[in-house]
Design a protein around this motif. Structure first.
Motif, PDB file in Angstrom:
ATOM      1  N   ASN A   4       0.848  -1.193   0.000  1.00 27.21           N
ATOM      2  CA  ASN A   4       0.000   0.000   0.000  1.00 27.21           C
ATOM      3  C   ASN A   4       0.881   1.238   0.000  1.00 27.21           C
ATOM      4  O   ASN A   4       0.752   2.110   0.850  1.00 27.21           O
ATOM      5  CB  ASN A   4      -0.940  -0.015   1.211  1.00 27.21           C
ATOM      6  N   TYR A   6       0.830   3.699  -1.917  1.00 23.80           N
ATOM      7  CA  TYR A   6       0.170   4.930  -2.325  1.00 23.80           C
ATOM      8  C   TYR A   6      -0.437   5.697  -1.159  1.00 23.80           C
ATOM      9  O   TYR A   6      -0.831   6.858  -1.332  1.00 23.80           O
ATOM     10  CB  TYR A   6      -0.888   4.617  -3.377  1.00 23.80           C
ATOM     11  N   ASP A   7      -0.504   5.095   0.013  1.00 24.27           N
ATOM     12  CA  ASP A   7      -0.946   5.849   1.182  1.00 24.27           C
ATOM     13  C   ASP A   7       0.217   6.487   1.925  1.00 24.27           C
ATOM     14  O   ASP A   7       0.018   7.170   2.935  1.00 24.27           O
ATOM     15  CB  ASP A   7      -1.763   4.946   2.127  1.00 24.27           C
ATOM     16  N   PHE A  12       2.749   9.256  -2.667  1.00 23.38           N
ATOM     17  CA  PHE A  12       1.502   9.643  -3.319  1.00 23.38           C
ATOM     18  C   PHE A  12       1.640  11.009  -3.987  1.00 23.38           C
ATOM     19  O   PHE A  12       1.127  11.222  -5.090  1.00 23.38           O
ATOM     20  CB  PHE A  12       0.360   9.667  -2.310  1.00 23.38           C
ATOM     21  N   SER A  74      -5.572   1.527  -1.553  1.00 23.29           N
ATOM     22  CA  SER A  74      -5.131   2.843  -1.095  1.00 23.29           C
ATOM     23  C   SER A  74      -6.308   3.770  -0.821  1.00 23.29           C
ATOM     24  O   SER A  74      -7.090   4.078  -1.719  1.00 23.29           O
ATOM     25  CB  SER A  74      -4.214   3.482  -2.140  1.00 23.29           C
ATOM     26  N   LYS A  76      -5.966   6.901  -0.151  1.00 23.34           N
ATOM     27  CA  LYS A  76      -5.692   8.160  -0.852  1.00 23.34           C
ATOM     28  C   LYS A  76      -6.137   8.079  -2.307  1.00 23.34           C
ATOM     29  O   LYS A  76      -6.673   9.049  -2.866  1.00 23.34           O
ATOM     30  CB  LYS A  76      -4.200   8.502  -0.754  1.00 23.34           C
ATOM     31  N   ARG A  94     -12.610   0.031  -0.528  1.00 22.06           N
ATOM     32  CA  ARG A  94     -11.216  -0.226  -0.150  1.00 22.06           C
ATOM     33  C   ARG A  94     -11.047  -1.731   0.071  1.00 22.06           C
ATOM     34  O   ARG A  94     -11.604  -2.313   1.004  1.00 22.06           O
ATOM     35  CB  ARG A  94     -10.837   0.540   1.116  1.00 22.06           C
TER      36      ARG A  94
END
Length: 245
Positions: A4, A6-7, A12, A74, A76, A94
């Motif tokens: 993960n 992208y968080d 990001f 993610s 975000k 999610r």
């Protein structure tokens, strides 16, 4: 292993500055080829695995899909996708790709764009997609090409003047984890041969209908001269398959 990255705020933010993040499908080099593989989406129930910003979900909705579900691990990514979505016909959840557990035959079309090379067990995903597709349903996805993922470095071989001489391929038959660098971060990818992608689909009950190894369209090459080297080796592998009836 379920990543993960992208968080992570720094990662990001860098991803958000990429052309495909700001310009959407219009600047995604593989999009024309992927779009050509998609079946008719009108009145179809569509699932997008690893939906990111939701670009493909929005496209499916524009093509008058009956319902669209996008999943991503993610928060975000999903937050950005929800900001860009104004219609309740698109639902974002999610969820890790490996953890999907939808009802049998729930979808007519399953799409995945540049996400499955981050998933360790492609075979499990194929079986789950097969389960949730209606008979004759379509599974269309893109991944980084195995020629691109064979080496963790994912870079050219350079000459003494810094010129790009060729794209090296090594360890092609050695499938498994690759610790790659992407946006100045360590990212885990999983290398598979082209045969593994195709045979896993066949073993899971799919019939492959089309393979594509696209290069950027001429218009994109004209507008982005820095992409000229993308014609020298395949960077994407796209596969369209249907569930056997």
């Amino acid at each position: 292993m379920k990543q993960n990255k992208y968080d992570d705020l720094g990662f990001f933010e860098k991803y958000s500055q990429m052309p495909r993040s700001t310009g959407g499908l219009n600047v995604a080099g593989e999009w024309p080829a992927l779009r050509a593989l998609l079946p008719e989406l009108q009145d179809k129930n569509v699932l997008d695995l690893g939906c990111g910003y939701g670009w493909h979900c929005l496209y499916a909705h524009e093509m008058q899909a009956r319902s669209v579900i996008g999943i991503d691990l993610s928060e975000k990514m999903l937050e950005r996708a929800r900001e860009m979505t104004k219609d309740s016909a698109i639902e974002y959840r999610r969820l890790a790709i490996e953890d999907i557990d939808f009802a049998a035959g729930e979808f007519d079309v399953v799409i995945s764009s540049l996400a499955l090379h981050y998933v360790e067990r492609f075979d499990i995903v194929c079986r789950k997609v097969h389960h949730c597709l209606a008979p004759g349903g379509s599974f269309i996805f893109s991944v980084e090409h195995p020629i691109f993922t064979s080496r963790a470095e994912q870079d050219w071989y350079y000459g003494t003047q810094g010129e790009r001489l060729h794209w090296p391929v090594d360890g092609y038959q050695d499938e498994g984890l690759r610790q790659a660098r992407f946006l100045d971060n360590d990212v885990v990818k999983y290398h598979r041969t082209a045969a593994t992608y195709m045979n896993t689909l066949i073993d899971s009950g799919f019939r492959i209908t089309r393979i594509s190894e696209p290069q950027p369209a001429q218009e994109m090459l004209d507008n982005h001269p820095e992409m000229q080297d993308e014609t020298r080796r395949p960077i994407f592998l796209l596969i369209a398959a249907v569930k056997n009836e």
